[in-house]
Write an enzyme that holds these catalytic residues in place. Structure first.
Site, PDB file in Angstrom:
ATOM      1  N   LYS A 181       0.707  -1.101  -0.021  1.00  0.00           N
ATOM      2  CA  LYS A 181      -0.028  -0.042   0.049  1.00  0.00           C
ATOM      3  C   LYS A 181       1.003   1.211  -0.167  1.00  0.00           C
ATOM      4  O   LYS A 181       1.586   1.660   1.014  1.00  0.00           O
ATOM      5  CB  LYS A 181      -0.841   0.013   1.137  1.00  0.00           C
ATOM      6  CG  LYS A 181      -1.810   1.156   0.963  1.00  0.00           C
ATOM      7  CD  LYS A 181      -2.641   1.701   2.255  1.00  0.00           C
ATOM      8  CE  LYS A 181      -1.714   2.728   2.918  1.00  0.00           C
ATOM      9  NZ  LYS A 181      -1.657   4.135   1.932  1.00  0.00           N
ATOM     10  N   ALA A 237       4.649   7.749  15.154  1.00  0.00           N
ATOM     11  CA  ALA A 237       3.251   7.379  15.771  1.00  0.00           C
ATOM     12  C   ALA A 237       2.368   6.390  15.111  1.00  0.00           C
ATOM     13  O   ALA A 237       1.832   5.349  15.752  1.00  0.00           O
ATOM     14  CB  ALA A 237       2.679   8.793  15.701  1.00  0.00           C
ATOM     15  N   THR A 238       2.448   6.322  13.756  1.00  0.00           N
ATOM     16  CA  THR A 238       1.910   5.392  13.004  1.00  0.00           C
ATOM     17  C   THR A 238       2.490   3.881  13.006  1.00  0.00           C
ATOM     18  O   THR A 238       1.709   2.762  13.237  1.00  0.00           O
ATOM     19  CB  THR A 238       1.643   5.682  11.406  1.00  0.00           C
ATOM     20  OG1 THR A 238       0.980   7.118  11.363  1.00  0.00           O
ATOM     21  CG2 THR A 238       0.886   5.006  10.695  1.00  0.00           C
ATOM     22  N   GLY A 239       3.722   4.019  13.140  1.00  0.00           N
ATOM     23  CA  GLY A 239       4.402   2.687  13.076  1.00  0.00           C
ATOM     24  C   GLY A 239       4.220   1.882  14.436  1.00  0.00           C
ATOM     25  O   GLY A 239       3.834   0.834  14.391  1.00  0.00           O
ATOM     26  N   GLU A 256      10.588   0.844  10.124  1.00  0.00           N
ATOM     27  CA  GLU A 256      11.544   1.963   9.550  1.00  0.00           C
ATOM     28  C   GLU A 256      10.907   3.379  10.073  1.00  0.00           C
ATOM     29  O   GLU A 256       9.856   3.855   9.219  1.00  0.00           O
ATOM     30  CB  GLU A 256      12.298   1.721   8.105  1.00  0.00           C
ATOM     31  CG  GLU A 256      13.466   2.532   8.051  1.00  0.00           C
ATOM     32  CD  GLU A 256      13.373   3.744   7.614  1.00  0.00           C
ATOM     33  OE1 GLU A 256      13.494   4.892   8.532  1.00  0.00           O
ATOM     34  OE2 GLU A 256      13.233   3.976   6.425  1.00  0.00           O
ATOM     35  N   CYS A 290      13.687  10.442   6.232  1.00  0.00           N
ATOM     36  CA  CYS A 290      13.675  10.141   7.694  1.00  0.00           C
ATOM     37  C   CYS A 290      15.212  10.305   8.319  1.00  0.00           C
ATOM     38  O   CYS A 290      15.352  10.253   9.496  1.00  0.00           O
ATOM     39  CB  CYS A 290      13.384   8.453   7.953  1.00  0.00           C
ATOM     40  SG  CYS A 290      14.195   7.588   6.795  1.00  0.00           S
ATOM     41  N   GLU A 391      10.444  15.738  14.945  1.00  0.00           N
ATOM     42  CA  GLU A 391      10.785  15.552  13.517  1.00  0.00           C
ATOM     43  C   GLU A 391       9.921  16.447  12.719  1.00  0.00           C
ATOM     44  O   GLU A 391       8.904  16.402  12.809  1.00  0.00           O
ATOM     45  CB  GLU A 391      10.554  14.074  12.953  1.00  0.00           C
ATOM     46  CG  GLU A 391      11.067  13.793  11.530  1.00  0.00           C
ATOM     47  CD  GLU A 391      10.801  12.283  11.173  1.00  0.00           C
ATOM     48  OE1 GLU A 391       9.883  11.706  11.363  1.00  0.00           O
ATOM     49  OE2 GLU A 391      11.690  11.751  10.853  1.00  0.00           O
TER      50      GLU A 391
END
Ligand code: ADP
Length: 498
Positions: A181, A237-239, A256, A290, A391
């Site tokens: 995705k 946050a999503t990871g 990652e 990143c 970040e």
């Protein structure tokens, strides 16, 4: 597959070897960040589409030719995909630039480089060997590495095809099947790639791409009972959230995530190179990586001279149309991110950091429509400030001064992240001592922002779990099976084991 419908290009998803419309019939506009105008319609997939794709991948893994194919033959197909990517690199680069505003010159180069991931892992496909164990029992015990099954890859918008391939190439070489995705803003190259997947000869269902919003189509991929592995690149946050979902069914995950990487410049460094490295580290890709070297740790002795040189070099950089070969810094990839970057500029100013360059939209006409922010440099930053801890994911550099190597290490490591670090010095003993102490998955000495298919990449602390690239990269997509063959004449006592 892309269908021109008047002005906008309408994309289709690729599931089970077929081009399909989203079951909900809805689309998301993909906006060109240079013109700020939509150029494509991305299918807005949902849980039903996710289920269909996972089932197609599962069927291809269990019943299709892929699972029965010798690894050498899988390698041939994966290699062919690499060749096709090289052949279509310019076209893929054009599409990627329309989606995310990265420099065309850089993307032409990067997409050719992406092919190397397929070559490297194609070569590795038939070199995954088992082990015979020095077993203490009357038995031959050996282990072999097997694929996991259906692997889900969820990737962000900053380097869509590269980050797709960091996952797809090793996962396929290990014998898995895939549902990918891409980010909702940048799905076009992943779908274009599926034309090449077809041409390369992958059996239907081995590689699938669904598109749409994370919550609507990404999450059902992760929670699907047939999914065995999540490979994710994106925000911490999503990871972390997706990791918690994967944990519920004990699925494996490689993550990652974010960074706030320090670039540490000592007074004995080659300052010309250090300026270039620092600029490339934070303003390359408009700071949207990143691994951005977003904290510049400067030795007090060179602070003023370095800031002057850095500012002069950055001022001379050409900001503008990413398709112009002379442009060095393009726009921010989307409006949300553009607003976020400007918010952080205000936050840093309110915290008392000194703005020495940038901080606003560039004034020239070429940057009038798109999501542009000037390359921005702050000095007088303390590591406790939000601008040094969070970040930004944009062209914003924070400069922090230090006196002793120990102090530089303490500041560098005082972060919840640990993705990368740079050290600039002519003293190799110092450089190696620093590399020993820095808590980061990659330490670059007198260079910055290098990655390679040969070299493991990943994060310490909240920057991630697992490693991509190199031989270690394929291990993420394999599991070990131990096989025991008894050499005993008889089973003496079935009630006593040991
Ligand atoms: P960013 O856009 O800052 O990189 P994300 O980490 O949220 O942020 O996005 C990276 C990828 O994760 C994108 O493909 C996005 O659609 C996807 N994503 C975001 N939220 C979810 C979610 N709840 N479930 C699954 N995928 C998600």
């Amino acid at each position: 597959m892309m269908v021109e419908t008047g002005e906008l290009t309408k994309l289709q998803m690729y599931i089970g070897g077929e081009w399909v419309a989203p079951s909900g019939g809805e689309y998301i506009e993909s906006v060109d960040p240079f013109t700020a105008k939509p150029w494509a319609l991305v299918p807005r997939g949902n849980a039903q589409d996710a289920d269909r794709a996972i089932r197609a991948a599962d069927a291809a893994f269990r019943d299709g030719p892929w699972g029965r194919m010798h690894p050498s033959d899988r390698g041939v197909i994966i290699h062919r995909l690499g060749t096709l990517i090289e052949k279509h690199a310019d076209e893929l680069a054009e599409i990627e630039v329309r989606d995310n505003g990265r420099l065309l010159a850089e993307m032409r180069h990067q997409i050719r480089y992406v092919a190397k991931w397929y070559y490297y892992y194609a070569g590795l496909a038939d070199k995954i060997e088992g082990v015979v164990h020095p077993c203490d029992k009357p038995a031959l015990s050996f282990s072999r590495s097997e694929p996991l099954g259906v692997c889900v890859g969820i990737v962000p918008w900053n380097a869509p095809l590269l980050l797709f391939s960091l996952k797809a190439a090793p996962a396929l070489a290990a014998g898995n099947t895939l549902v990918m995705k891409p980010a909702e803003h940048t799905s076009a190259t992943a779908l274009k790639l599926m034309e090449l997947v077809e041409e390369a000869g992958f059996p239907p269902g081995v590689v699938n791409v669904v598109t749409g919003y994370g919550k609507e189509v990404g999450e059902p991929l992760v929670t699907h009972p047939l999914t065995r592995h999540l490979g994710f690149t994106g925000s911490t946050a999503t990871g972390a959230y997706l990791y918690s979902l994967a944990a519920k069914d004990v699925k494996r995950a490689s993550l990652e995530l974010g960074g706030k990487s320090p670039n540490i410049v000592f007074s004995d460094a080659n300052l010309d190179n250090a300026v270039r490295g620092v600029v490339g580290g934070i303003f390359g890709a408009t700071g949207q990586t990143c691994i951005a070297g977003s904290r510049l740790l400067l030795h007090r002795k060179v602070h003023d001279e370095f800031v002057d040189r850095l500012t002069a070099f950055t001022k001379a950089a050409r900001v503008g149309d990413p398709r112009n070969e002379r442009t060095q810094i393009g726009p921010i990839a989307n409006q949300m991110q553009y607003e976020r970057v400007l918010d952080y500029v205000r936050i840093a100013q309110n915290e008392g950091a000194d703005l020495v360059l940038g901080g606003k939209r560039p004034e020239h006409d070429e940057c009038a429509r798109g999501f542009f922010v000037e390359p921005t440099i702050f000095t007088g930053v303390h590591n406790e400030m939000r601008i040094a801890r969070e970040e930004v994911f944009g062209p914003v550099l924070s400069t922090i001064v230090f006196d002793e190597p120990e102090e530089a290490i303490a500041i560098a490591n005082d972060s919840e992240f640990g993705l990368a670090a740079g050290v600039w010095t002519s003293d190799m003993k110092l450089a190696l001592r620093m590399s020993d102490r820095l808590q980061a998955g990659s330490v670059w000495i007198n260079t910055y922002r290098d990655i390679s298919y040969t070299t493991p990449f990943g994060g310490y602390k909240q920057s991630g779990i697992g490693r991509e690239n190199g031989i270690e990269g394929i291990r993420e997509y394999l599991q070990t099976k131990a096989v025991w063959i008894s050499t005993a004449e008889e089973i003496a006592n079935p009630f006593v084991i040991g």
